[in-house]
Design a protein around this motif. Structure first.
Motif, PDB file in Angstrom:
ATOM      1  N   LYS A  61       0.840  -1.191   0.000  1.00 47.55           N
ATOM      2  CA  LYS A  61       0.000   0.000   0.000  1.00 47.55           C
ATOM      3  C   LYS A  61       0.885   1.255   0.000  1.00 47.55           C
ATOM      4  CE  LYS A  61      -4.023  -1.979   2.362  1.00 47.55           C
ATOM      5  NZ  LYS A  61      -4.914  -1.859   3.526  1.00 47.55           N
ATOM      6  N   GLY A  62       0.300   2.316  -0.507  1.00 48.19           N
ATOM      7  CA  GLY A  62       1.035   3.581  -0.509  1.00 48.19           C
ATOM      8  C   GLY A  62       2.085   3.665  -1.601  1.00 48.19           C
ATOM      9  N   THR A  63       1.892   2.892  -2.682  1.00 51.86           N
ATOM     10  CA  THR A  63       2.824   2.960  -3.827  1.00 51.86           C
ATOM     11  C   THR A  63       2.016   3.102  -5.117  1.00 51.86           C
ATOM     12  OG1 THR A  63       2.863   0.549  -4.063  1.00 51.86           O
ATOM     13  CG2 THR A  63       4.579   1.545  -2.681  1.00 51.86           C
ATOM     14  N   SER A  64       2.660   3.702  -6.101  1.00 47.31           N
ATOM     15  CA  SER A  64       2.034   3.810  -7.423  1.00 47.31           C
ATOM     16  C   SER A  64       3.122   3.888  -8.484  1.00 47.31           C
ATOM     17  CB  SER A  64       1.110   5.029  -7.514  1.00 47.31           C
ATOM     18  OG  SER A  64       1.847   6.236  -7.406  1.00 47.31           O
ATOM     19  N   LEU A  65       2.752   3.482  -9.674  1.00 50.39           N
ATOM     20  CA  LEU A  65       3.667   3.552 -10.820  1.00 50.39           C
ATOM     21  C   LEU A  65       3.173   4.671 -11.732  1.00 50.39           C
ATOM     22  CD1 LEU A  65       6.147   2.195 -12.103  1.00 50.39           C
ATOM     23  CD2 LEU A  65       4.579   0.745 -13.407  1.00 50.39           C
ATOM     24  N   VAL A  66       4.080   5.578 -12.076  1.00 47.48           N
ATOM     25  CA  VAL A  66       3.710   6.803 -12.795  1.00 47.48           C
ATOM     26  C   VAL A  66       4.550   6.916 -14.059  1.00 47.48           C
ATOM     27  CG1 VAL A  66       3.468   9.312 -12.631  1.00 47.48           C
ATOM     28  CG2 VAL A  66       3.205   7.891 -10.576  1.00 47.48           C
ATOM     29  N   ALA A  67       3.886   7.181 -15.181  1.00 53.04           N
ATOM     30  CA  ALA A  67       4.583   7.485 -16.432  1.00 53.04           C
ATOM     31  C   ALA A  67       4.827   8.996 -16.513  1.00 53.04           C
ATOM     32  CB  ALA A  67       3.745   7.040 -17.626  1.00 53.04           C
ATOM     33  N   VAL A  68       6.015   9.397 -16.929  1.00 48.96           N
ATOM     34  CA  VAL A  68       6.349  10.818 -17.052  1.00 48.96           C
ATOM     35  C   VAL A  68       6.924  11.063 -18.452  1.00 48.96           C
ATOM     36  CG1 VAL A  68       6.732  11.135 -14.581  1.00 48.96           C
ATOM     37  CG2 VAL A  68       8.645  10.497 -16.046  1.00 48.96           C
ATOM     38  N   GLY A  69       7.141  12.343 -18.784  1.00 47.25           N
ATOM     39  CA  GLY A  69       7.716  12.684 -20.079  1.00 47.25           C
ATOM     40  C   GLY A  69       6.820  12.273 -21.230  1.00 47.25           C
ATOM     41  N   GLY A  70       7.463  11.821 -22.323  1.00 53.63           N
ATOM     42  CA  GLY A  70       6.708  11.427 -23.512  1.00 53.63           C
ATOM     43  C   GLY A  70       5.777  10.271 -23.256  1.00 53.63           C
ATOM     44  N   TYR A  71       6.210   9.301 -22.454  1.00 54.83           N
ATOM     45  CA  TYR A  71       5.333   8.190 -22.106  1.00 54.83           C
ATOM     46  C   TYR A  71       4.140   8.694 -21.301  1.00 54.83           C
ATOM     47  CZ  TYR A  71       3.987   3.584 -20.205  1.00 54.83           C
ATOM     48  OH  TYR A  71       3.303   2.447 -19.840  1.00 54.83           O
TER      49      TYR A  71
END
Length: 825
Positions: A61-71
């Motif tokens: 819990k308390g985690t996430s995967l984040v896309a940044v930039g062009g993705y």
């Protein structure tokens, strides 16, 4: 426990490296999708795979995967990096977070995909963003993939708030970053092997514009920007697919394959599309950064203004300074005057462009778009003012480029010059050439502006520079095709038959001098004679010499050198010798008989002993277009002045015209005999134009002229006061004036030629300098060609008004030096 293991194994089979790789391959090889749909589908596919990895890893819990930039923007090209942030709130054990990261990163690496990754808490992410502008730009496009959605949303909200709060500090940093990158990578619009991402006008700049918009301080012009960005991304996709590499550089050897992948005709078509897209991005960047600067300046001024006003709420109104009829400067830009009516004034785009270039200021986006939307087509042939404004624009030097690009961005150039479409964004596959064909033509005009003091017709030189390669959009020899096009364009612009012939000759033979000088034996009489036969006259040779140098300098550093210049100069000297005996004889303007009106004015001036003048505007309605309530279009103002012979007439009349803001376009100044006997008066026949405002009354002009002639009007003081009342603008740096003695130009007088930048009061200063030199001006032939004055003064010795003796060589040279020093002072 067994059931859990089975479910995890099943999920990992769908989301594992082999399953994702196969689906990815099918997507990239499929012909059904390309462009934005394929990029979006590839991002969705990658999202699903990474979500599976995240879930299979048992993310705490308390985690996430984040896309940044062009993705994060959902724009995955076939070989794009994956920019990922593993975000956690700090509650999970550090070992658990590290294990989760490994179970995501390693499958990505196993597939050979490039990965830009980081593991941070929201606080750490914001701190890093505050220290690293590139990190902050990437986070502006943060997009949730998997895990705690609230954690991702909270970071995104905080990052955007930080960006907006710090925008006054970060946006200048971002602009500097863009400028440094452009300096290193060059301009995408002109490179034969451009970097689609890093070069000016590329994908990095498009992303920077999104960041500016996110700051809420300014926004980019949106027309065409999304399409331009999409085109660059499509080309990068095709480049990745054809090369199998993660590259952004469009190399020469790969352009045909990329064009084929995109279904285009050939590599030239590909480059033209890339250049057009890059110009759209570059122009949007220029406009946007100007707006950012304006907003930041106004914010810095506002607190001081409030303090000065005692905390009041009054807002300062930006000062509007007139530049030309219908054109003003406001807040560092050229805008339309409130009374301007582009729908009634077809010359307005050229007048505004010329004023902007001469002042060294940009044309405002709103002004250009308003003119593009409302202005009527110019009649054919163009009125004289339109032609003069085009020449003035071309003669402004380096600022011409930015103004020209603004007109071209809104389609005004191709509306003025339809033949421009064939050379627009056309690549030149020659290592010597720096620019595309269209930019090379503008650059040649810019270079020619520095050489206008060397020629008697700078207007023809500048227009020839703009047109000399116009035939490159057509099959066959571009010089032959260009001659035909140049004849048509020159006639449409409004040049007379003789000037059209000269321009056609210059375009047809613009390579003649440099090719002959470097490839032929100059000691062979046949070589020199062939050039003389092609050129035809000394005046055309003079223009061709200057055009040759401007063309070479605008081509690139390898196209011109001191050695080439000396060879060309030697050839020109030899050809001039051949042509020196072939000058055609013709009658001069000073021998022409006066008209009935001129004779009437001359008689009246002699009878009254004072100046007499006639002033009238020449107008022409737009045939077939003007409605019954519309006023006719102004074409020019004819001014005829007759005055008894006396000293100081030329400087007095020129000074009075300058005081009344009348710009001299052409003028003749000569003695006219009276029909009653041997008496004569001076006759001045002028064509003038109002700089802005209405035409002055003839009675006021005459009254001021009477005072100027009797010495009671301080013209120089009045002009100096007016100049001091206006702030000096950055403007252009004009070449210095040049004053010469024309050899063997007249048997009865010495001809002093003056070539200088046109300016209010210039003719007044020349007249005073000649009077101070103690010579008598017998006649004057004044011509203002765009921003250049090319004046010829027929002078004799000062020992009596009837003296007809030319000056000695030494005396004439001294007068020329004195006038040049007066103009430089």
């Amino acid at each position: 426990m067994t059931s859990v293991d089975v479910r995890t194994e099943s999920d990992s089979e769908d989301s594992g490296p082999s399953g994702y790789a196969a689906a990815r391959l099918r997507l990239l090889q499929g012909e059904a999708q390309s462009g934005p749909p394929r990029r979006s589908a590839l991002a969705d596919l990658t999202d699903d795979w990474l979500t599976g990895l995240f879930t299979a890893a048992g993310a705490p819990k308390g985690t996430s995967l984040v896309a940044v930039g062009g993705y994060g923007r959902g724009e995955l090209s076939p070989r794009s990096d994956l920019d990922l942030l593993l975000l956690h709130d700090g509650s999970a054990d550090a070992g658990e977070v590290a294990s989760l990261a490994d179970r995501i990163w390693y499958p990505v690496w196993d597939l050979g995909l490039a990965l830009d990754h980081s593991v941070r808490t929201p606080v750490e992410a914001r701190k890093t963003a505050g220290e690293d502008l590139k990190v902050q730009l990437g986070l502006l496009d943060a997009r949730h993939i998997a895990g705690d959605l609230g954690l991702t949303a909270g970071l995104r909200t905080a990052v955007l708030a930080d960006w907006r709060n710090l925008a006054p500090k970060r946006l200048p940093e971002l602009r500097e970053l863009c400028e440094e990158r452009a300096e290193r990578q060059g301009e995408l619009s002109y490179l034969l092997e451009p970097d689609l991402k890093e070069a000016r006008g590329g994908l990095r700049d498009a992303t920077a514009l999104r960041a500016v918009a996110a700051s809420w301080l300014a926004d980019a012009p949106r027309e065409g920007l999304a399409d331009a960005r999409r085109r660059l991304l499509d080309v990068r996709d095709a480049l990745h697919l054809t090369t199998g590499r993660a590259t952004d550089r469009l190399a020469l050897q790969e352009q045909d394959q990329v064009a084929a992948e995109l279904g285009l005709l050939d590599a030239d078509t590909l480059l033209r599309q890339v250049y057009e897209a890059a110009r759209t991005v570059s122009y949007a960047s220029d406009v946007t950064w100007r707006e950012v600067g304006r907003v930041l300046r106004s914010r810095s001024v506002r607190p001081r203004l409030r303090a000065m006003l005692g905390g009041g709420k009054g807002a300062a109104v930006a000062e509007r300074s007139p530049l030309a009829e219908g054109v003003v400067e406001q807040d560092g830009e050229v805008v339309l005057a409130r009374a301007a009516r582009p729908e009634r004034d077809p010359v307005l785009p050229l007048r505004a462009a010329a004023a902007a270039a001469q002042a060294g200021l940009p044309l405002s986006l709103h002004a250009v778009r308003r003119m593009a939307a409302a202005v009527r087509p110019l009649p054919t042939p163009w009125p004289a003012e339109a032609r003069e404004q085009l020449v003035t624009l071309l003669g402004a030097g380096r600022p011409t480029v930015e103004v020209w690009e603004a007109l071209e961005a809104e389609g005004l150039i191709t509306r003025l010059l339809p033949d421009w479409e064939r050379v627009r964004c056309r690549p030149q596959r020659n290592a010597v050439h720096t620019w595309t064909v269209d930019r090379h033509l503008v650059e040649t005009a810019v270079r020619a502006a520095d050489l206008t003091r060397r020629v008697g017709r700078p207007d023809l030189l500048l227009v020839a520079g703009l047109l000399h390669d116009i035939g490159k959009g057509w099959p066959g020899d571009h010089s032959v095709a260009g001659e035909i096009i140049a004849r048509d364009v020159a006639a449409r612009i409004g040049f007379d038959r003789a000037d059209v012939a000269v321009l056609a000759t210059l375009v047809r033979h613009h390579l003649l001098l440099v090719e002959t000088a470097t490839r032929r034996d100059l000691d062979d009489p046949a070589t020199v004679r062939s050039v003389a036969d092609a050129v035809g006259s000394a005046g055309t040779l003079e223009l061709l010499h200057a055009l040759t140098e401007a063309d070479a300098l605008a081509t690139g550093p390898a196209a011109w050198s001191a050695w080439r210049g000396s060879l060309v100069a030697d050839l020109v000297k030899r050809v001039a010798g051949v042509l020196s005996g072939d000058e055609p004889a013709g009658s001069s303007a000073e021998d022409a008989a006066p008209t009935a009106e001129q004779e009437r004015l001359a008689v009246e001036a002699f009878r009254t002993g004072g100046p007499v003048l006639a002033l009238r505007a020449q107008t022409e309605g737009a045939a077939g277009e003007a409605g019954p309530t519309e006023d006719p279009e102004p074409l020019g103002v004819e001014l005829v002045i007759a005055v008894p012979e006396q000293a100081g007439v030329l400087s007095a009349v020129a000074g009075v015209l300058a005081m009344h803001r009348l710009a001299v376009r052409t003028a003749e100044f000569r003695e006219v005999g009276l029909p009653t006997g041997d008496d004569s008066v001076l006759l001045l026949n002028w064509r003038v134009a109002t700089e802005y405002g209405s035409l002055p009354q003839a009675a006021r002009l005459r009254a001021d002229l009477v005072r100027a002639l009797d010495g009671s009007l301080d013209i120089a003081g009045r002009l100096a006061e007016r100049d001091a009342a206006y702030p000096r603008r950055r403007g252009t740096v004009a070449p210095p004036p040049r004053v010469t003695v024309a050899p063997a130009a007249s048997r009865l007088a010495t001809v002093i030629e003056v070539r200088a930048q046109d300016a209010p009061g210039l003719l007044h200063r020349i007249g005073r300098a000649l009077e101070s030199a103690g010579v008598v001006v017998r006649s004057a032939h004044v011509s203002t060609l765009g921003a250049n004055a090319v004046d010829a003064f027929y002078v004799t010795g000062g020992e009596g008004e009837r003296t007809r003796a030319p000056l000695t060589g030494e005396r004439a040279a001294g007068v020329a030096r004195a006038v040049e020093e007066a103009l430089r002072g």
